[in-house]
Design an enzyme around this catalytic site. Structure first.
Site, PDB file in Angstrom:
ATOM      1  N   CYS A  42      15.088 -15.412   0.079  1.00 51.01           N
ATOM      2  CA  CYS A  42      15.743 -15.084   1.347  1.00 51.01           C
ATOM      3  C   CYS A  42      15.293 -13.730   1.876  1.00 51.01           C
ATOM      4  O   CYS A  42      15.195 -13.531   3.085  1.00 51.01           O
ATOM      5  CB  CYS A  42      17.258 -15.132   1.199  1.00 51.01           C
ATOM      6  SG  CYS A  42      17.928 -14.016  -0.039  1.00 51.01           S
ATOM      7  N   GLU A  67      25.736 -15.408   3.289  1.00 51.42           N
ATOM      8  CA  GLU A  67      24.382 -14.872   3.156  1.00 51.42           C
ATOM      9  C   GLU A  67      23.456 -16.005   3.533  1.00 51.42           C
ATOM     10  O   GLU A  67      23.348 -17.009   2.829  1.00 51.42           O
ATOM     11  CB  GLU A  67      24.140 -14.397   1.715  1.00 51.42           C
ATOM     12  CG  GLU A  67      22.931 -13.472   1.584  1.00 51.42           C
ATOM     13  CD  GLU A  67      21.633 -14.215   1.334  1.00 51.42           C
ATOM     14  OE1 GLU A  67      20.939 -14.506   2.342  1.00 51.42           O
ATOM     15  OE2 GLU A  67      21.320 -14.495   0.189  1.00 51.42           O
TER      16      GLU A  67
END
Length: 496
Positions: free
Chosen positions: A273, A239
């Site tokens: 993020c 990720e």
């Protein structure tokens, strides 16, 4: 395996003041290898438990974390600098995911029957998902509990042990989680082990023989870790952040959109993020939206006190990235409608709202990871979708539209792995939804059923119930019988 018992140490410091928090060891290959070996031993008895027992243990851990919520939130706040309220919210979201993983693992992973075909009716076919063994997790500093627990909780629920390497900026949070697990589940103490240190410790974890490695961080670092994993064909889940876009249509509720954009762009000092970094608003409402976003952003004040909207930049080097992106955008012809270069006063950065940013500017192509948002005008929804999808990142996105149905239709055209309609980051609080992206945002999924299966291997099984009329897997079958079977199969498939 090298002996690194006399290991070096590193110091963690408060981002806002630079004051010393704690000293931690730099775990080298020897200590990391030992942690993996101990985790592997602990995993055997954990995997042998009935799923209901694992569920009960994990829910006991959840209750322990809930009982110590203030302590956990304080650790997060101390290491990251985020306000206590934000840290507490991070703990609450983590508890939701831990509870879901614990309660749903048996249903998702248990052996289940699957259908067979005409020529395999004599077989009973089943599929199960078995734990991999020991999972290595390399966690980030921006959400030091919520993000790694997206792997940790789901891996444990699936029957694995976990060795966690937290960011060197936030090791205390990871160590606290491990201590709380051991306190809640003493019979399986050591199942969740933490190793501490910089990138070299992460490298040692990737080389340690774990059965899968889950990583959160930059695309550049992910490529290096993935190359190490490739040497031993260690499965890898990545990720790697995003450059998330928001699309605002002409009939959207502009007040609601502006409020959500401001929160998505500036909460946690923009260090999210899946935070909002780009906004594409249709031209007829662009000016009105900019005015609303700028007004709300102008009311926010970063700081270290309880009244601050958000805290400092946790990673000192990120200040230079933000400064470069803002300066570059303005030099390229963009306009600041809130804040500007003067907003950057390390370690705090006041909100910056830009408009008219060229699409090839770093502020539009690179992850800023700071309290900066660009609000650009587009001719219509088609152009908005095209620009949103042009990024090399593909993690999250949002759409604000007068109709939820129309918004969902727009969302379906976006390349992002997760999309919210008329909210931002709505998916983050729904444990049943998988989370992850593609391209430079990485690959693989955490959370939800996919997140549980991500830490297992599928085992297919057939059990012959009775002898088949024609044993096609035998050399003793007459050629004529085999030919009849082939003719029958051909006839069936030509008709269907």
């Amino acid at each position: 395996m090298t002996d690194d018992t006399a290991t070096a140490t590193f110091t963690t410091r408060a981002p806002a003041t630079g004051e010393r928090i704690a000293e931690h060891p730099v775990d080298g290959p020897g200590r990391v290898g030992g942690a993996v070996a101990r985790a592997r031993e602990a995993q055997r008895s954990w995997a042998a438990l009935p799923a209901a027992r694992r569920r009960a243990h994990l829910l006991r851990w959840k209750r322990e974390i809930a009982a110590e919520l203030e302590t956990v939130a304080r650790a997060i706040s101390e290491e990251t600098g985020k306000p206590a309220g934000d840290a507490a919210l991070e703990v609450v979201l983590t508890l939701e995911h831990l509870a879901w993983a614990a309660r749903n693992a048996e249903r998702v992973l248990r052996r289940r029957k699957v259908g067979t075909g005409v020529f395999t009716v004599h077989q009973r076919a089943t599929l199960a998902h078995r734990p991999l063994g020991v999972i290595g997790v390399i966690g980030p500093w921006n959400y030091p509990l919520y993000t790694p627990m997206g792997s940790v909780a789901y891996a444990l629920a699936a029957g694995n042990a976990v060795v966690l390497k937290p960011s060197e900026l936030t090791p205390g949070t990871g160590l606290l989680m491990s201590r709380l697990f051991d306190a809640a589940v003493p019979a399986h103490a050591g199942l969740l082990t933490v190793v501490t240190g910089p990138g070299s410790t992460g490298d040692a974890l990737a080389r340690s023989g774990v059965d899968k490695l889950a990583f959160t961080g930059s695309p550049g670092t992910a490529r290096k870790v993935m190359a190490v994993c490739a040497e031993t064909l260690t499965p890898f889940l990545a990720e790697c952040g995003g450059k998330d876009a928001v699309i605002v249509t002409a009939d959207a509720d502009l007040d609601a959109a502006a409020g959500a954009i401001v929160w998505g762009a500036f909460s946690n000092a923009g260090q999210t993020c899946a935070g909002v970094e780009r906004v594409y608003a249709v031209r007829e409402i662009h000016a009105a939206l900019c005015e609303r976003v700028a007004e709300r952003a102008g009311r926010l004040r970063p700081g270290a006190g309880a009244e601050a909207a958000y805290g400092p930049m946790t990673l000192p080097g990120q200040v230079d990235v933000v400064e470069r992106h803002v300066a570059g955008a303005l030099e390229a012809g963009a306009r600041a409608v809130a804040g500007g270069p003067e907003s950057v006063r390390a370690p705090f950065i006041a909100p910056v709202v830009l408009t008219g940013v060229p699409e090839d500017a770093a502020a539009m192509t690179e992850e800023t990871f700071g309290p900066v948002v660009a609000v650009n005008a587009v001719s219509g929804v088609d152009e908005a979708v095209e620009r949103a999808n042009a990024s090399r990142y593909a993690l999250g996105a949002a759409v604000f539209c007068g109709s939820g149905r129309s918004g969902a239709a727009i969302a379906a055209r976006l390349r992002a792995g997760a999309v919210s309609v008329n909210s931002v980051l709505g998916f983050a609080a729904v444990p049943a939804l998988p989370f992850g992206g593609s391209a430079d945002s990485g690959f693989g999924r955490v959370h939800g059923e996919e997140g549980l299966r991500a830490f297992t291997s599928a085992q297919s099984m057939t059990v012959q119930r009775f002898a088949p009329l024609i044993a096609l897997t035998s050399f003793e079958v007459p050629a004529a019988a085999r030919e009849r079977a082939v003719r029958l199969a051909r006839a069936l498939h030509r008709r269907r």
